[in-house]
Design a protein around this motif. Structure first.
Motif, PDB file in Angstrom:
ATOM      1  N   ALA A  81       0.792  -1.223   0.006  1.00  0.00           N
ATOM      2  CA  ALA A  81      -0.220   0.065  -0.130  1.00  0.00           C
ATOM      3  C   ALA A  81       0.906   1.349  -0.101  1.00  0.00           C
ATOM      4  CB  ALA A  81      -1.039  -0.095   1.032  1.00  0.00           C
TER       5      ALA A  81
ATOM      6  N   ASP B  82       2.305   1.781  -3.504  1.00  0.00           N
ATOM      7  CA  ASP B  82       1.084   2.392  -4.323  1.00  0.00           C
ATOM      8  C   ASP B  82       0.787   3.901  -4.057  1.00  0.00           C
ATOM      9  OD1 ASP B  82       1.348   0.266  -5.836  1.00  0.00           O
ATOM     10  OD2 ASP B  82      -0.357  -0.929  -4.959  1.00  0.00           O
TER      11      ASP B  82
ATOM     12  N   VAL C 194      -1.061   4.768  -1.260  1.00  0.00           N
ATOM     13  CA  VAL C 194      -2.303   4.683  -0.974  1.00  0.00           C
ATOM     14  C   VAL C 194      -2.462   5.563   0.367  1.00  0.00           C
ATOM     15  CG1 VAL C 194      -4.321   3.086  -0.139  1.00  0.00           C
ATOM     16  CG2 VAL C 194      -2.790   2.264  -2.009  1.00  0.00           C
TER      17      VAL C 194
ATOM     18  N   HIS D 270      -8.017   5.499   2.322  1.00  0.00           N
ATOM     19  CA  HIS D 270      -8.216   4.550   1.286  1.00  0.00           C
ATOM     20  C   HIS D 270      -7.847   3.062   1.726  1.00  0.00           C
ATOM     21  CE1 HIS D 270      -8.784   8.074  -1.135  1.00  0.00           C
ATOM     22  NE2 HIS D 270      -9.394   7.214  -2.102  1.00  0.00           N
ATOM     23  N   PHE D 271      -6.564   3.146   2.486  1.00  0.00           N
ATOM     24  CA  PHE D 271      -6.069   2.058   3.061  1.00  0.00           C
ATOM     25  C   PHE D 271      -7.036   1.633   4.034  1.00  0.00           C
ATOM     26  CE2 PHE D 271      -3.426  -0.449   6.065  1.00  0.00           C
ATOM     27  CZ  PHE D 271      -2.831  -1.352   5.327  1.00  0.00           C
TER      28      PHE D 271
ATOM     29  N   VAL E 204     -10.596   2.052   4.271  1.00  0.00           N
ATOM     30  CA  VAL E 204     -11.782   1.400   3.519  1.00  0.00           C
ATOM     31  C   VAL E 204     -11.675   0.292   2.640  1.00  0.00           C
ATOM     32  CG1 VAL E 204     -13.430   2.178   1.944  1.00  0.00           C
ATOM     33  CG2 VAL E 204     -12.603   3.702   3.706  1.00  0.00           C
ATOM     34  N   TYR E 205     -10.537   0.174   1.937  1.00  0.00           N
ATOM     35  CA  TYR E 205     -10.385  -0.605   0.923  1.00  0.00           C
ATOM     36  C   TYR E 205      -9.450  -1.984   1.198  1.00  0.00           C
ATOM     37  CZ  TYR E 205     -12.472   2.843  -2.172  1.00  0.00           C
ATOM     38  OH  TYR E 205     -13.196   3.823  -2.711  1.00  0.00           O
ATOM     39  N   VAL E 206      -8.799  -1.937   2.251  1.00  0.00           N
ATOM     40  CA  VAL E 206      -7.911  -2.977   2.706  1.00  0.00           C
ATOM     41  C   VAL E 206      -8.311  -3.648   4.016  1.00  0.00           C
ATOM     42  CG1 VAL E 206      -5.685  -3.651   3.035  1.00  0.00           C
ATOM     43  CG2 VAL E 206      -6.119  -2.198   1.323  1.00  0.00           C
TER      44      VAL E 206
ATOM     45  N   PRO F 267     -12.432  -4.565   4.689  1.00  0.00           N
ATOM     46  CA  PRO F 267     -12.691  -5.976   4.020  1.00  0.00           C
ATOM     47  C   PRO F 267     -12.042  -7.214   4.849  1.00  0.00           C
ATOM     48  CG  PRO F 267     -12.259  -4.453   2.359  1.00  0.00           C
ATOM     49  CD  PRO F 267     -11.922  -3.767   3.713  1.00  0.00           C
TER      50      PRO F 267
ATOM     51  N   LYS G 290     -14.073  -7.833   8.421  1.00  0.00           N
ATOM     52  CA  LYS G 290     -15.393  -7.896   8.693  1.00  0.00           C
ATOM     53  C   LYS G 290     -15.946  -8.772   9.696  1.00  0.00           C
ATOM     54  CE  LYS G 290     -16.257  -7.407   3.678  1.00  0.00           C
ATOM     55  NZ  LYS G 290     -16.853  -8.236   2.403  1.00  0.00           N
TER      56      LYS G 290
END
Length: 290
Positions: free
Chosen positions: A185, A188, A190, A194-195, A197-199, A202, A205
């Motif tokens: 990350a 990239d 990130v 964003h890290f 929310v998207y990593v 998920p 959970k």
């Protein structure tokens, strides 16, 4: 394998089963007895919620009564239970969303960012576990009055949004995520949000669901703080609303059927949430034990 060998193998298996049967039998009888003992108050409450005043005060009558519909109908229509349920649902959902969101952001900062006195900040967060809401009820009430939040949903949700336990669990979970993902990350470029929310979300959970269940049940069962800060019946929650049922009486006797009917109704929402999300809850307790 010869016939004799097969007979010896069968005898050995039967002997093993017979040796283990008494211990297993006693264990299962003990478990069933413990579950039945713990469920007995709930079963009695369910039976009493269907009985009339005369049937309840007949101590020998343990069968379902004749006024199940009347008791539940009166609780929902005559005693404002619908309003209490809606208020409790809004309060619990708001606390779950706010607490999980703030805890995720705090855990993100504690694990993936470097800032002065980071460890001291984490210790301070854990220190707040020693100061639950009932201990802070007087200064919190004064703060609500100053902010003019009394008799509002903000008054019964805002004090519960910060959670040291949730921050601790999320922090431990984030620390178990492989560092290679974090390095990828960073390469990239990130950003932190964003890290998250998207990593992180998920990959978390199960933890989020488990903490949400615990938080929902905890929020649903709040009684003391709503009783202190909410004076309007239209803004009150279900646990305080149940208390108002104790004032009902018929021929000078408390209508326990109505009280038990209200208790059974108040039990249903957290029970449904617990049944639906019981697996993530067990996983959360497993992580906490580790």
């Amino acid at each position: 394998m010869t016939t004799r060998d097969r007979e010896q193998t069968t005898d050995a298996r039967e002997q093993t089963v017979s040796d283990r049967l008494p211990d297993d039998l006693l264990m299962h009888v003990g478990l069933i007895g413990s579950i039945g003992l713990m469920a007995l108050p709930l079963v009695l409450a369910a039976v009493m919620s269907t009985q009339s005043v005369a049937e309840i005060y007949d101590v020998t009558n343990l069968s379902p009564g004749s006024e199940a519909y009347q008791n539940y109908y009166r609780v929902m229509t005559d005693f404002n239970m619908w309003t209490y349920l809606i208020n409790s649902t809004i309060m619990a959902v708001a606390i779950v969303v706010g607490k999980v969101g703030l805890s995720l952001l705090a855990a993100l900062a504690l694990v993936y960012y470097d800032f002065p006195y980071k460890n001291a900040a984490f210790v301070f967060v854990l220190f707040t576990l020693m100061l639950p809401v009932p201990v802070r009820i007087v200064p919190l009430f004064e703060l609500m009055v100053t902010l003019d939040w009394t008799n509002s949903m903000l008054a019964i949700t805002a004090p519960y949004l910060a959670s040291a336990t949730a921050v601790f669990l999320f922090r431990q979970h984030f620390m178990s995520i492989p560092s290679s993902i974090v390095e990828a990350a960073k390469l990239d470029d990130v950003g932190g949000i964003h890290f998250l929310v998207y990593v992180l979300i998920p990959m978390s959970k199960g933890m989020i669901a488990g903490i949400s269940v615990i938080t929902y049940i905890y929020a649903w069962n709040q009684y003391l703080w709503p009783l202190a800060v909410i004076s309007s019946r239209d803004q009150q929650v279900v646990q305080v609303g149940l208390k108002s049922l104790e004032g009902t009486a018929a021929a000078g006797q408390i209508e326990w059927g109505l009280i038990m009917a209200g208790a059974m109704i108040a039990l249903l929402p957290p029970l449904v949430v617990l049944i639906v999300l019981h697996k993530p809850l067990l996983e959360t307790f497993g992580v906490q034990q580790k």
